[in-house]
Motif scaffolding. Structure first.
Motif, short mmCIF file in Angstrom:
data_model
loop_
_atom_site.label_atom_id
_atom_site.label_comp_id
_atom_site.label_asym_id
_atom_site.label_seq_id
_atom_site.Cartn_x
_atom_site.Cartn_y
_atom_site.Cartn_z
N GLY A 12 60.23 34.92 -48.74
CA GLY A 12 60.64 36.31 -48.98
C GLY A 12 59.89 37.33 -48.17
O GLY A 12 59.40 38.33 -48.70
N ALA A 13 59.82 37.11 -46.85
CA ALA A 13 59.08 38.04 -45.99
C ALA A 13 59.58 39.48 -46.13
O ALA A 13 58.83 40.42 -45.93
CB ALA A 13 59.18 37.59 -44.54
N ASP A 14 60.86 39.63 -46.48
CA ASP A 14 61.42 40.98 -46.60
C ASP A 14 61.48 41.47 -48.05
O ASP A 14 61.99 42.56 -48.30
CB ASP A 14 62.84 41.01 -46.01
CG ASP A 14 62.82 40.77 -44.51
OD1 ASP A 14 61.83 41.16 -43.85
OD2 ASP A 14 63.79 40.19 -43.99
N VAL A 15 60.97 40.69 -48.99
CA VAL A 15 60.99 41.07 -50.40
C VAL A 15 59.68 41.75 -50.75
O VAL A 15 58.59 41.20 -50.54
CB VAL A 15 61.21 39.84 -51.32
CG1 VAL A 15 61.13 40.22 -52.78
CG2 VAL A 15 62.55 39.17 -51.00
N VAL A 16 59.79 42.97 -51.27
CA VAL A 16 58.62 43.73 -51.72
C VAL A 16 58.82 44.04 -53.19
O VAL A 16 59.89 44.52 -53.60
CB VAL A 16 58.46 45.05 -50.93
CG1 VAL A 16 57.27 45.85 -51.46
CG2 VAL A 16 58.31 44.78 -49.45
N PHE A 17 57.81 43.79 -54.00
CA PHE A 17 57.87 44.09 -55.42
C PHE A 17 57.20 45.43 -55.67
O PHE A 17 56.10 45.68 -55.17
CB PHE A 17 57.17 43.01 -56.25
CG PHE A 17 57.91 41.71 -56.21
CD1 PHE A 17 58.93 41.45 -57.11
CD2 PHE A 17 57.60 40.75 -55.26
CE1 PHE A 17 59.63 40.27 -57.06
CE2 PHE A 17 58.29 39.55 -55.21
CZ PHE A 17 59.31 39.31 -56.11
N VAL A 18 57.87 46.29 -56.42
CA VAL A 18 57.29 47.54 -56.86
C VAL A 18 57.01 47.37 -58.35
O VAL A 18 57.94 47.25 -59.16
CB VAL A 18 58.22 48.74 -56.60
CG1 VAL A 18 57.61 50.02 -57.17
CG2 VAL A 18 58.49 48.88 -55.11
N TYR A 19 55.74 47.29 -58.68
CA TYR A 19 55.29 47.05 -60.05
C TYR A 19 55.08 48.39 -60.75
O TYR A 19 54.16 49.14 -60.41
CB TYR A 19 54.00 46.23 -60.00
CG TYR A 19 53.23 46.09 -61.28
CD1 TYR A 19 53.86 45.98 -62.52
CD2 TYR A 19 51.84 46.07 -61.25
CE1 TYR A 19 53.13 45.85 -63.69
CE2 TYR A 19 51.10 45.94 -62.42
CZ TYR A 19 51.75 45.84 -63.63
OH TYR A 19 51.02 45.71 -64.79
N LEU A 20 55.96 48.69 -61.70
CA LEU A 20 55.83 49.92 -62.48
C LEU A 20 54.90 49.63 -63.65
O LEU A 20 55.25 48.89 -64.57
CB LEU A 20 57.21 50.39 -62.95
CG LEU A 20 58.20 50.71 -61.83
CD1 LEU A 20 59.53 51.19 -62.41
CD2 LEU A 20 57.64 51.73 -60.85
N HIS A 21 53.73 50.21 -63.60
CA HIS A 21 52.67 49.94 -64.57
C HIS A 21 52.49 51.10 -65.54
O HIS A 21 52.45 52.26 -65.14
CB HIS A 21 51.35 49.69 -63.83
CG HIS A 21 50.19 49.53 -64.76
ND1 HIS A 21 49.39 50.60 -65.13
CD2 HIS A 21 49.72 48.46 -65.42
CE1 HIS A 21 48.46 50.17 -65.97
NE2 HIS A 21 48.64 48.88 -66.16
N GLY A 22 52.36 50.75 -66.81
CA GLY A 22 52.06 51.74 -67.82
C GLY A 22 51.22 51.14 -68.92
O GLY A 22 51.11 49.91 -69.03
N THR A 23 50.62 51.98 -69.72
CA THR A 23 49.84 51.50 -70.86
C THR A 23 50.80 51.04 -71.96
O THR A 23 51.98 51.42 -71.99
CB THR A 23 48.94 52.61 -71.43
OG1 THR A 23 49.78 53.63 -71.99
CG2 THR A 23 48.02 53.19 -70.35
N ARG A 24 50.29 50.26 -72.87
CA ARG A 24 51.09 49.81 -74.01
C ARG A 24 51.64 51.01 -74.77
O ARG A 24 52.79 51.02 -75.20
CB ARG A 24 50.26 48.92 -74.94
CG ARG A 24 51.08 48.38 -76.11
CD ARG A 24 50.21 47.57 -77.08
NE ARG A 24 51.02 47.02 -78.14
CZ ARG A 24 51.45 47.69 -79.21
NH1 ARG A 24 51.15 48.99 -79.34
NH2 ARG A 24 52.20 47.11 -80.12
N GLU A 25 50.82 52.03 -74.93
CA GLU A 25 51.25 53.21 -75.67
C GLU A 25 52.39 53.93 -74.96
O GLU A 25 53.37 54.34 -75.60
CB GLU A 25 50.06 54.16 -75.88
CG GLU A 25 48.99 53.63 -76.82
CD GLU A 25 48.13 52.50 -76.21
OE1 GLU A 25 47.97 52.44 -74.95
OE2 GLU A 25 47.65 51.66 -76.98
N GLN A 26 52.29 54.11 -73.64
CA GLN A 26 53.38 54.73 -72.88
C GLN A 26 54.67 53.93 -73.04
O GLN A 26 55.74 54.50 -73.26
CB GLN A 26 53.03 54.79 -71.39
CG GLN A 26 52.01 55.82 -70.99
CD GLN A 26 51.65 55.67 -69.52
OE1 GLN A 26 51.28 54.59 -69.06
NE2 GLN A 26 51.73 56.78 -68.79
#
Length: 162
Positions: free
Chosen positions: A91-105
């Motif tokens: 997956g040289a062209d695959v980029v993951f965008v990790y949307l991070h939040g707290t448990r509370e959010q």
């Protein structure tokens, strides 16, 4: 990528509109059995997720074969799931965008959300399964606090998509 309620569909929609790229909603690619299982409050296991991940990989391969860019929403909670999505070529062209939040959010968002099959009671099982991307993976971590348009702006800037 990210757990339920992080904003994958919303941010993905903003990005797709801005970039003019096709968007596949990963939730729509789940087999009916998976949706029923989650709606009943039961977390998916690796065997449940495999056909879903392969459907998503097929969508990605279709874009690659056509020489097109695209966006797909998917929790991609574990590295081995992301490996499936990258495919045999890595997956040289695959980029993951990790949307991070707290448990509370995340819990606040999930409890306010209506009309979705994923109950807030499954948040903790998703957080337990989550393996954030490692430094050797092509991934970008985005905090979910800012508005979706601001998150999208950050993604476009960081990935040089202007």
């Amino acid at each position: 990528m990210g757990v339920s309620g992080c904003g994958k569909s919303t941010v993905g929609g903003v990005l797709a509109g801005r970039l003019g790229w096709p968007l596949a909603e990963g939730d729509d690619l789940h087999p009916a059995e998976n949706v029923a299982k989650m709606a009943a409050g039961h977390p998916l296991d690796d065997d449940d997720r495999r056909p879903w991940l392969l459907r998503i990989r097929g969508w990605i391969e279709g874009r690659e074969a056509a020489g097109e860019s695209g966006l797909v929403t998917c929790s991609a909670l574990k590295r081995r799931y992301r490996d499936v999505l990258r495919g045999e070529s890595g997956g040289a062209d695959v980029v993951f965008v990790y949307l991070h939040g707290t448990r509370e959010q995340l819990l606040t968002r999930l409890t306010a959300r209506q009309g979705h099959f994923m109950p807030a009671t499954l948040l903790d099982s998703q957080l337990a399964d989550l393996e954030p991307p490692e430094p050797d993976e092509r991934a970008l971590r985005i905090e979910i606090g800012p508005a979706p348009a601001v998150q999208a702006d950050t993604i476009v800037e960081k990935l040089g998509l202007d």
